[in-house]
Design a protein around this motif. Structure first.
Motif, PDB file in Angstrom:
ATOM      1  N   LYS A 162       0.879  -1.169   0.000  1.00  0.00           N
ATOM      2  CA  LYS A 162       0.000   0.000   0.000  1.00  0.00           C
ATOM      3  C   LYS A 162       0.915   1.218   0.000  1.00  0.00           C
ATOM      4  CE  LYS A 162      -3.223   2.617   2.911  1.00  0.00           C
ATOM      5  NZ  LYS A 162      -3.906   2.674   4.235  1.00  0.00           N
ATOM      6  N   GLU A 163       0.929   1.935  -1.103  1.00  0.00           N
ATOM      7  CA  GLU A 163       1.793   3.105  -1.264  1.00  0.00           C
ATOM      8  C   GLU A 163       0.934   4.356  -1.092  1.00  0.00           C
ATOM      9  OE1 GLU A 163       4.468   5.707  -1.547  1.00  0.00           O
ATOM     10  OE2 GLU A 163       5.183   3.643  -1.713  1.00  0.00           O
ATOM     11  N   ALA A 164       1.128   5.045   0.025  1.00  0.00           N
ATOM     12  CA  ALA A 164       0.231   6.145   0.404  1.00  0.00           C
ATOM     13  C   ALA A 164       0.857   7.522   0.260  1.00  0.00           C
ATOM     14  CB  ALA A 164      -0.252   5.940   1.840  1.00  0.00           C
ATOM     15  N   THR A 165       1.897   7.630  -0.566  1.00  0.00           N
ATOM     16  CA  THR A 165       2.499   8.949  -0.753  1.00  0.00           C
ATOM     17  C   THR A 165       1.661   9.837  -1.675  1.00  0.00           C
ATOM     18  OG1 THR A 165       3.809   8.158  -2.623  1.00  0.00           O
ATOM     19  CG2 THR A 165       4.842   8.053  -0.438  1.00  0.00           C
ATOM     20  N   GLY A 166       0.830   9.230  -2.519  1.00  0.00           N
ATOM     21  CA  GLY A 166       0.102  10.010  -3.518  1.00  0.00           C
ATOM     22  C   GLY A 166       0.968  10.422  -4.693  1.00  0.00           C
ATOM     23  N   ASN A 167       2.189   9.919  -4.743  1.00  0.00           N
ATOM     24  CA  ASN A 167       3.146  10.264  -5.785  1.00  0.00           C
ATOM     25  C   ASN A 167       3.048   9.240  -6.918  1.00  0.00           C
ATOM     26  OD1 ASN A 167       5.461  10.580  -7.390  1.00  0.00           O
ATOM     27  ND2 ASN A 167       6.706  11.278  -5.673  1.00  0.00           N
ATOM     28  N   ASP A 189      -6.683   8.495  -1.594  1.00  0.00           N
ATOM     29  CA  ASP A 189      -7.932   8.540  -2.358  1.00  0.00           C
ATOM     30  C   ASP A 189      -7.889   9.515  -3.527  1.00  0.00           C
ATOM     31  OD1 ASP A 189      -9.837   6.644  -1.237  1.00  0.00           O
ATOM     32  OD2 ASP A 189      -9.791   7.839   0.589  1.00  0.00           O
ATOM     33  N   ALA A 190      -7.231  10.653  -3.358  1.00  0.00           N
ATOM     34  CA  ALA A 190      -7.247  11.686  -4.392  1.00  0.00           C
ATOM     35  C   ALA A 190      -6.585  11.234  -5.689  1.00  0.00           C
ATOM     36  CB  ALA A 190      -6.577  12.956  -3.860  1.00  0.00           C
ATOM     37  N   THR A 191      -5.604  10.335  -5.597  1.00  0.00           N
ATOM     38  CA  THR A 191      -4.882   9.892  -6.797  1.00  0.00           C
ATOM     39  C   THR A 191      -5.108   8.412  -7.112  1.00  0.00           C
ATOM     40  OG1 THR A 191      -2.917   9.430  -5.430  1.00  0.00           O
ATOM     41  CG2 THR A 191      -3.051  11.607  -6.473  1.00  0.00           C
ATOM     42  N   ALA A 192      -5.978   7.754  -6.358  1.00  0.00           N
ATOM     43  CA  ALA A 192      -6.106   6.297  -6.459  1.00  0.00           C
ATOM     44  C   ALA A 192      -6.594   5.828  -7.825  1.00  0.00           C
ATOM     45  CB  ALA A 192      -7.044   5.786  -5.373  1.00  0.00           C
ATOM     46  N   ILE A 193      -7.564   6.510  -8.396  1.00  0.00           N
ATOM     47  CA  ILE A 193      -8.111   6.053  -9.681  1.00  0.00           C
ATOM     48  C   ILE A 193      -7.047   6.154 -10.773  1.00  0.00           C
ATOM     49  CG2 ILE A 193      -9.839   6.511 -11.461  1.00  0.00           C
ATOM     50  CD1 ILE A 193     -10.829   5.035  -8.870  1.00  0.00           C
ATOM     51  N   GLU A 194      -6.266   7.229 -10.764  1.00  0.00           N
ATOM     52  CA  GLU A 194      -5.176   7.335 -11.739  1.00  0.00           C
ATOM     53  C   GLU A 194      -4.125   6.254 -11.478  1.00  0.00           C
ATOM     54  OE1 GLU A 194      -5.383   9.223 -14.395  1.00  0.00           O
ATOM     55  OE2 GLU A 194      -7.325   9.903 -13.606  1.00  0.00           O
ATOM     56  N   PHE A 195      -3.864   5.955 -10.231  1.00  0.00           N
ATOM     57  CA  PHE A 195      -2.939   4.889  -9.846  1.00  0.00           C
ATOM     58  C   PHE A 195      -3.385   3.561 -10.457  1.00  0.00           C
ATOM     59  CE2 PHE A 195      -1.400   1.534  -7.097  1.00  0.00           C
ATOM     60  CZ  PHE A 195      -0.231   1.971  -6.485  1.00  0.00           C
ATOM     61  N   ILE A 196      -4.679   3.252 -10.345  1.00  0.00           N
ATOM     62  CA  ILE A 196      -5.195   1.984 -10.889  1.00  0.00           C
ATOM     63  C   ILE A 196      -5.155   2.001 -12.417  1.00  0.00           C
ATOM     64  CG2 ILE A 196      -7.194   0.440 -11.013  1.00  0.00           C
ATOM     65  CD1 ILE A 196      -7.991   1.471  -8.220  1.00  0.00           C
ATOM     66  N   LEU A 197      -5.519   3.120 -13.019  1.00  0.00           N
ATOM     67  CA  LEU A 197      -5.488   3.214 -14.482  1.00  0.00           C
ATOM     68  C   LEU A 197      -4.071   3.023 -15.030  1.00  0.00           C
ATOM     69  CD1 LEU A 197      -7.988   6.175 -14.991  1.00  0.00           C
ATOM     70  CD2 LEU A 197      -8.313   3.820 -15.795  1.00  0.00           C
ATOM     71  N   LEU A 233     -16.969   8.811 -12.019  1.00  0.00           N
ATOM     72  CA  LEU A 233     -17.368   8.370 -10.681  1.00  0.00           C
ATOM     73  C   LEU A 233     -16.473   8.991  -9.614  1.00  0.00           C
ATOM     74  CD1 LEU A 233     -18.043   4.630 -11.541  1.00  0.00           C
ATOM     75  CD2 LEU A 233     -19.752   6.237 -10.661  1.00  0.00           C
ATOM     76  N   ASN A 234     -15.179   9.071  -9.925  1.00  0.00           N
ATOM     77  CA  ASN A 234     -14.259   9.673  -8.971  1.00  0.00           C
ATOM     78  C   ASN A 234     -14.596  11.137  -8.718  1.00  0.00           C
ATOM     79  OD1 ASN A 234     -11.837   9.411  -7.302  1.00  0.00           O
ATOM     80  ND2 ASN A 234     -10.895  10.816  -8.772  1.00  0.00           N
ATOM     81  N   ALA A 235     -15.051  11.837  -9.747  1.00  0.00           N
ATOM     82  CA  ALA A 235     -15.415  13.250  -9.592  1.00  0.00           C
ATOM     83  C   ALA A 235     -16.561  13.420  -8.596  1.00  0.00           C
ATOM     84  CB  ALA A 235     -15.792  13.839 -10.946  1.00  0.00           C
ATOM     85  N   GLN A 236     -17.450  12.430  -8.510  1.00  0.00           N
ATOM     86  CA  GLN A 236     -18.549  12.496  -7.546  1.00  0.00           C
ATOM     87  C   GLN A 236     -18.038  12.443  -6.108  1.00  0.00           C
ATOM     88  OE1 GLN A 236     -21.533   9.475  -8.366  1.00  0.00           O
ATOM     89  NE2 GLN A 236     -21.327   9.776 -10.581  1.00  0.00           N
TER      90      GLN A 236
END
Length: 295
Positions: A162-167, A189-197, A233-236
């Motif tokens: 679990k990498e929680a730096t958001g980097n 959470d703020a960068t998670a969707i881009e992380f998965i993509l 969905l993330n924008a919501q």
């Protein structure tokens, strides 16, 4: 181990006096299963692990495992800044029936990279449950570097991080250094969707405590490569990615769940309930996200 998607960093519900609210805990687990969450983390940072004692720690994990009843996996938070304590907690979690363990880097004592390697290697050798590294230097004053993760990913039962730096550059480097079957989870959470993509496998989420169905759907879309739907969905949820951190986690998320009628207001010192000015700000965000009625 192949756990993917929205992994809820579950709060530990408490009565006003700070005692664990076992009935609400079971209800929360059932709610998350019904809402489509993919897995739960028990007694992580959001579950107030620093103030949960050894016996209680074991009990909370057992109750969550029992309530989940095999419907979704349970990952137990078992990290500590003492290697012996982390081994003890990890053994407890294995006996309690957890599917895997999440081990935060040792906080406060600031080990070297070699110390981190030896710490995690010792735990992995002592307890054969699948283990997930957890890097959150903003809380621990300790950064588990990608080159050390690359060494650790070769240990058979160390299965992810679990990498929680958001980097996201850090995430990209981990993807390049680690094998394809090493599970990479966002802890931001703020960068998670881009992380998965980009190729990540899931999100250990605070926001999923209050918007579980939306987070699960967003993660599913991202895993399927549907960037447009995942981002929509993330924008919501975007206001809550910020709003749930207006004060130290889990202060805001526990207050939000109380406002939603899902838990009592209990939280343990040294954490206190959300301050007055922050309450109205977060209340409005909850309304904007459709989680509270507009009055």
């Amino acid at each position: 181990m192949d756990i993917r998607g929205s992994i809820v960093a579950l709060v530990t519900p408490m009565h006003a006096d700070g005692s664990v609210d076992w009935e609400r805990l079971k209800k929360l687990v059932n709610w998350h299963v019904e809402q489509g969450s993919h897995a739960l983390v028990a007694v992580g940072t959001t579950g107030e692990s620093p103030t949960i004692g050894f016996e209680e720690h074991d009990l909370v994990i057992r109750e969550i495992v029992a309530a989940a009843a095999g419907r979704i996996p349970v990952i137990a938070g078992t990290g500590a800044n003492s290697t012996d304590e982390a081994i003890r907690l990890t053994r407890y979690a294995q006996r309690a029936g957890a599917d895997a363990c999440l081990l935060v880097t040792p906080y406060y004592n600031k080990p070297t990279q070699e110390g981190l390697y030896q710490h995690y290697l010792a735990i992995a050798r002592e307890v054969d449950i699948p283990q997930i590294l957890y890097n959150v230097p903003g809380r621990t004053a300790c950064d588990l570097l990608p080159e050390t993760v690359e060494r650790l990913c070769k240990v058979p039962n160390i299965v992810g991080i679990k990498e929680a730096t958001g980097n996201l550059d850090r995430a990209r480097e981990l993807m390049e250094r680690c094998s394809a079957d090493f599970m990479l989870y966002s802890g931001d959470d703020a960068t998670a969707i881009e992380f998965i993509l980009m190729g990540g496998h899931g999100n250990v989420s605070v926001t999923a405590n209050v918007m579980p169905a939306t987070m699960a759907a967003a993660c599913d879309a991202a895993l399927a490569g549907d960037a447009e739907r995942a981002r929509a969905l993330n924008a919501q949820m975007a206001p809550l990615h910020q709003g749930l951190f207006v004060e130290s986690n889990p202060i805001p998320v526990k207050w939000a769940l109380h406002e939603m009628g899902l838990i009592d207001r209990g939280i343990r010192l040294p954490l206190t309930t959300l301050s007055g000015p922050a309450q109205e700000r977060l209340r409005q965000m909850l309304r904007d996200c459709g989680l509270l009625e507009v009055k």
